[in-house]
Scaffold this motif. Sequence first.
Motif, PDB file in Angstrom:
ATOM      1  N   TYR A  42       0.772  -1.323   0.412  1.00 36.52           N
ATOM      2  CA  TYR A  42      -0.280  -0.128   0.033  1.00 36.52           C
ATOM      3  C   TYR A  42       0.948   1.537  -0.166  1.00 36.52           C
ATOM      4  CZ  TYR A  42      -4.617  -0.930   0.006  1.00 36.52           C
ATOM      5  OH  TYR A  42      -5.845  -1.302  -0.483  1.00 36.52           O
ATOM      6  N   HIS A  43       0.220   2.701  -0.223  1.00 35.42           N
ATOM      7  CA  HIS A  43       1.622   3.352  -0.182  1.00 35.42           C
ATOM      8  C   HIS A  43       1.391   4.606   0.796  1.00 35.42           C
ATOM      9  CE1 HIS A  43      -3.711   4.699  -0.484  1.00 35.42           C
ATOM     10  NE2 HIS A  43      -3.120   5.511  -0.206  1.00 35.42           N
ATOM     11  N   ASP A  44       0.678   4.127   1.681  1.00 30.50           N
ATOM     12  CA  ASP A  44       1.172   5.245   2.970  1.00 30.50           C
ATOM     13  C   ASP A  44       0.955   3.486   4.719  1.00 30.50           C
ATOM     14  OD1 ASP A  44      -0.188   7.528   4.075  1.00 30.50           O
ATOM     15  OD2 ASP A  44       0.173   5.272   5.399  1.00 30.50           O
ATOM     16  N   PRO A  45       1.570   3.921   5.062  1.00 31.20           N
ATOM     17  CA  PRO A  45       2.268   3.222   6.296  1.00 31.20           C
ATOM     18  C   PRO A  45       0.761   2.726   7.071  1.00 31.20           C
ATOM     19  CG  PRO A  45       4.184   4.085   6.330  1.00 31.20           C
ATOM     20  CD  PRO A  45       3.055   4.574   5.093  1.00 31.20           C
ATOM     21  N   VAL A  46       0.009   3.326   7.495  1.00 31.61           N
ATOM     22  CA  VAL A  46      -1.343   3.129   7.916  1.00 31.61           C
ATOM     23  C   VAL A  46      -1.890   1.727   7.360  1.00 31.61           C
ATOM     24  CG1 VAL A  46      -3.301   3.972   8.641  1.00 31.61           C
ATOM     25  CG2 VAL A  46      -1.659   5.525   8.399  1.00 31.61           C
ATOM     26  N   TYR A  47      -2.100   1.789   5.755  1.00 28.97           N
ATOM     27  CA  TYR A  47      -3.351   0.743   5.205  1.00 28.97           C
ATOM     28  C   TYR A  47      -2.406  -0.490   5.548  1.00 28.97           C
ATOM     29  CZ  TYR A  47      -6.251   3.690   3.549  1.00 28.97           C
ATOM     30  OH  TYR A  47      -6.997   5.254   2.862  1.00 28.97           O
ATOM     31  N   LEU A  92       8.291   2.831   0.510  1.00 32.74           N
ATOM     32  CA  LEU A  92       8.943   3.631   1.338  1.00 32.74           C
ATOM     33  C   LEU A  92       7.686   3.315   2.609  1.00 32.74           C
ATOM     34  CD1 LEU A  92       9.387   7.036   0.062  1.00 32.74           C
ATOM     35  CD2 LEU A  92      11.440   5.446   1.207  1.00 32.74           C
ATOM     36  N   ALA A  93       6.278   2.871   1.867  1.00 31.87           N
ATOM     37  CA  ALA A  93       5.293   1.574   2.896  1.00 31.87           C
ATOM     38  C   ALA A  93       6.118   0.962   4.073  1.00 31.87           C
ATOM     39  CB  ALA A  93       4.111   2.550   2.803  1.00 31.87           C
ATOM     40  N   LEU A  94       6.331  -0.172   2.844  1.00 22.27           N
ATOM     41  CA  LEU A  94       6.632  -1.463   2.867  1.00 22.27           C
ATOM     42  C   LEU A  94       7.898  -1.790   4.432  1.00 22.27           C
ATOM     43  CD1 LEU A  94       5.957  -3.038  -0.232  1.00 22.27           C
ATOM     44  CD2 LEU A  94       4.491  -3.608   2.112  1.00 22.27           C
ATOM     45  N   ALA A 104       9.403   0.930   6.050  1.00 26.56           N
ATOM     46  CA  ALA A 104       8.768   1.306   7.332  1.00 26.56           C
ATOM     47  C   ALA A 104       8.441   0.461   7.919  1.00 26.56           C
ATOM     48  CB  ALA A 104       7.597   2.672   6.877  1.00 26.56           C
ATOM     49  N   CYS A 105       7.344  -0.903   7.471  1.00 30.66           N
ATOM     50  CA  CYS A 105       7.312  -1.300   8.458  1.00 30.66           C
ATOM     51  C   CYS A 105       7.711  -2.954   7.930  1.00 30.66           C
ATOM     52  CB  CYS A 105       4.918  -1.231   7.620  1.00 30.66           C
ATOM     53  SG  CYS A 105       3.991  -0.433   7.899  1.00 30.66           S
ATOM     54  N   ASP A 106       8.093  -3.370   8.123  1.00 31.33           N
ATOM     55  CA  ASP A 106       9.272  -4.149   7.262  1.00 31.33           C
ATOM     56  C   ASP A 106       8.881  -5.469   6.550  1.00 31.33           C
ATOM     57  OD1 ASP A 106      10.607  -3.637  10.869  1.00 31.33           O
ATOM     58  OD2 ASP A 106      11.480  -3.193   9.019  1.00 31.33           O
ATOM     59  N   VAL A 107       7.851  -4.767   5.444  1.00 34.07           N
ATOM     60  CA  VAL A 107       7.333  -6.276   5.325  1.00 34.07           C
ATOM     61  C   VAL A 107       8.025  -5.995   3.860  1.00 34.07           C
ATOM     62  CG1 VAL A 107       5.549  -6.332   3.593  1.00 34.07           C
ATOM     63  CG2 VAL A 107       5.057  -5.255   5.833  1.00 34.07           C
ATOM     64  N   ALA A 108       8.090  -7.459   3.702  1.00 39.35           N
ATOM     65  CA  ALA A 108       9.655  -8.140   2.961  1.00 39.35           C
ATOM     66  C   ALA A 108       8.980  -7.836   1.332  1.00 39.35           C
ATOM     67  CB  ALA A 108      10.237  -8.861   2.514  1.00 39.35           C
ATOM     68  N   TYR A 109      10.116  -7.114   0.351  1.00 40.39           N
ATOM     69  CA  TYR A 109       8.563  -7.626  -1.455  1.00 40.39           C
ATOM     70  C   TYR A 109      10.296  -8.044  -1.761  1.00 40.39           C
ATOM     71  CZ  TYR A 109      10.615  -2.634  -1.273  1.00 40.39           C
ATOM     72  OH  TYR A 109      11.402  -1.215  -1.228  1.00 40.39           O
ATOM     73  N   GLU A 110      10.030  -7.595  -2.797  1.00 36.66           N
ATOM     74  CA  GLU A 110      10.880  -7.613  -4.090  1.00 36.66           C
ATOM     75  C   GLU A 110      10.767  -6.744  -5.328  1.00 36.66           C
ATOM     76  OE1 GLU A 110      10.265 -12.540  -4.553  1.00 36.66           O
ATOM     77  OE2 GLU A 110      12.130 -12.132  -5.696  1.00 36.66           O
ATOM     78  N   TRP A 111      11.612  -6.117  -6.173  1.00 35.52           N
ATOM     79  CA  TRP A 111      11.515  -5.291  -7.241  1.00 35.52           C
ATOM     80  C   TRP A 111      12.194  -5.609  -8.451  1.00 35.52           C
ATOM     81  CZ3 TRP A 111       8.769  -1.310  -7.830  1.00 35.52           C
ATOM     82  CH2 TRP A 111       8.786  -0.195  -9.119  1.00 35.52           C
ATOM     83  N   LEU A 112      11.410  -5.962  -9.034  1.00 37.72           N
ATOM     84  CA  LEU A 112      11.710  -6.988 -10.851  1.00 37.72           C
ATOM     85  C   LEU A 112      11.860  -5.967 -11.888  1.00 37.72           C
ATOM     86  CD1 LEU A 112       9.183  -9.641  -9.774  1.00 37.72           C
ATOM     87  CD2 LEU A 112      11.565  -9.168  -8.827  1.00 37.72           C
ATOM     88  N   THR A 113      13.295  -5.941 -12.390  1.00 37.49           N
ATOM     89  CA  THR A 113      12.999  -5.520 -13.929  1.00 37.49           C
ATOM     90  C   THR A 113      12.164  -6.150 -15.193  1.00 37.49           C
ATOM     91  OG1 THR A 113      14.674  -6.898 -14.888  1.00 37.49           O
ATOM     92  CG2 THR A 113      15.477  -5.050 -13.265  1.00 37.49           C
ATOM     93  N   ALA A 114      11.812  -5.799 -16.121  1.00 38.54           N
ATOM     94  CA  ALA A 114      10.707  -5.742 -17.055  1.00 38.54           C
ATOM     95  C   ALA A 114      11.651  -7.659 -16.996  1.00 38.54           C
ATOM     96  CB  ALA A 114      10.521  -5.044 -17.893  1.00 38.54           C
ATOM     97  N   ASP A 115      12.584  -7.636 -17.581  1.00 36.92           N
ATOM     98  CA  ASP A 115      13.323  -9.114 -17.360  1.00 36.92           C
ATOM     99  C   ASP A 115      12.547  -9.801 -16.957  1.00 36.92           C
ATOM    100  OD1 ASP A 115      15.974  -7.876 -19.583  1.00 36.92           O
ATOM    101  OD2 ASP A 115      14.188  -8.307 -20.056  1.00 36.92           O
ATOM    102  N   GLU A 116      13.228 -10.071 -15.601  1.00 39.17           N
ATOM    103  CA  GLU A 116      12.797 -10.660 -14.549  1.00 39.17           C
ATOM    104  C   GLU A 116      11.648 -11.009 -14.276  1.00 39.17           C
ATOM    105  OE1 GLU A 116      16.040  -9.013 -11.345  1.00 39.17           O
ATOM    106  OE2 GLU A 116      14.357  -7.994 -11.522  1.00 39.17           O
ATOM    107  N   ILE A 117      10.601  -9.652 -14.359  1.00 40.57           N
ATOM    108  CA  ILE A 117       9.084  -9.981 -15.033  1.00 40.57           C
ATOM    109  C   ILE A 117       8.590 -11.455 -15.831  1.00 40.57           C
ATOM    110  CG2 ILE A 117       6.796  -9.248 -15.089  1.00 40.57           C
ATOM    111  CD1 ILE A 117       7.730  -6.767 -14.350  1.00 40.57           C
ATOM    112  N   ARG A 118       8.875 -11.220 -17.152  1.00 42.49           N
ATOM    113  CA  ARG A 118       8.586 -11.688 -17.537  1.00 42.49           C
ATOM    114  C   ARG A 118       8.895 -13.516 -17.526  1.00 42.49           C
ATOM    115  NH1 ARG A 118       9.998  -7.082 -21.851  1.00 42.49           N
ATOM    116  NH2 ARG A 118      12.140  -7.098 -21.269  1.00 42.49           N
TER     117      ARG A 118
END
Length: 386
Positions: free
Chosen positions: A58-63, A108-110, A112-126
């Motif tokens: 989400y775009h805000d740590p509250v959510y 930034l919201a994730l 701020a809440c220590d939530v793990a995620y991956e940031w992927l390039t187009a190649d990685e997505i495909r």
Amino acid sequence: MNIGREYDLAVVGLGGIGSAAAYWAARRGVATVGFEQFALGHDRGASHDHSRIIRRSYHDPVYVRLADLAYRAWDTVEAESGDIIVIRTGGLDLFPADCTIAPDDYRLALDACDVAYEWLTADEIRHRWPQFNISDDVQALFQADGGIAAAATGMAAHHRLAFEHGATLHENARVESIRETGGEVEIVVDGHAHRVGHAIIAADAWTNSLLAKPLPLTVLREQVTYFGASTPSVFSPERLPVWIWMDEPSFYGFPTFGEGATKVAQDCGGHETTADTRSFEPDAAELDRVERFTRRLFGHAVGEPLVTKTCLYTLTPDRDFVLDRVPGCMNTWVVQGAAHAYKFASALGRLLVDLAIDGNCEIDRSMFAIDRPALTDPDYAPNWMV
Ligand SMILES: Cc1cc2nc3c(=O)[nH]c(=O)nc-3n(C[C@H](O)[C@H](O)[C@H](O)COP(=O)(O)OP(=O)(O)OC[C@H]3O[C@@H](n4cnc5c(N)ncnc54)[C@H](O)[C@@H]3O)c2cc1C
């Protein structure tokens, strides 16, 4: 006919959020009555059909924090009901270059809440999801807990468990008025006045019909389309995450769940309407937009549109929720989910009961205040792309 206090709590509207409030209230032993103007589980509001996206991104740590409560609330409902309500497929937020919705807000919201995620390039997505036909400028945020919330199943489980915990739920019972008197709340249904200690209004598209001072809400008649597929397996929940195209126009979609192969829709693509005058007929122009986008994104993997269903979005100007006392009231609370609340429905139901019965709840809800500028400043410029 006036009678003595019948119940501690009345819930007005037994859709996704109201059904949850009735369940959580009855579960903690509160004498609870619920009123629904249509049949329980009807398809005239915002919580019907097979699926909704549930996500932590989400775009805000509250959510992001509220999403954590949401997953835990659904865990409790699943454990008690035996139903599967949350299906984790992973969630993919797709950000083309120069997109309207800012990826940094999400990262930034994730963070701020220590939530793990991956940031992927187009190649990685495909590479991971070859179904996606995307250009090189597209990047994505993948969060593993994203998935499907089984909307109709979750709502039915709340109704059933509320009954089992002793709540009284009235269907085809439209609340005509709500007013506070002598420290209690009087609710009129079919000309009968019911006296209760506290009331929760969870009426979504009909909210303003129950408030003395209306909120600046916009009701859109939205639609979702189920498509066939030449190779259905590529759209299975094991192989396709729920996804959101984070630009304007914004689209979102689901793997196979409930019917067809994949479900796709445009966010805020519908026409403005009212809850009582809306049509159920699909809009051809909107269907054409969704079909064009879906063919661009999935190419030949996607087949013909099979069925299109309609549903109501009710939007606040800033697309934030309302979770507050009704102005001028002590014992009447109102919730409004700004057309992204099903994932939070069970948690919001629990928080509303805590607010009504205990006068407080465990989240900072200042962002959901009913007197915030977005709801009181007539010049506030609406922004629904968040
Ligand atoms: C097409 C679509 C896609 C969506 N996708 C997502 C998603 O992916 N993820 C997500 O989290 N959210 C999503 N949402 C939003 C989400 O579904 C809603 O925010 C949520 O379901 C709202 O729940 P509710 O209980 O407030 O509303 P509703 O379920 O509409 O309940 C309100 C109830 O109040 C009753 N009522 C109203 N007035 C009265 C009265 N006077 N007396 C008695 N009863 C009354 C109505 O009949 C209704 O049953 C989507 C919504 C739509 C339409």
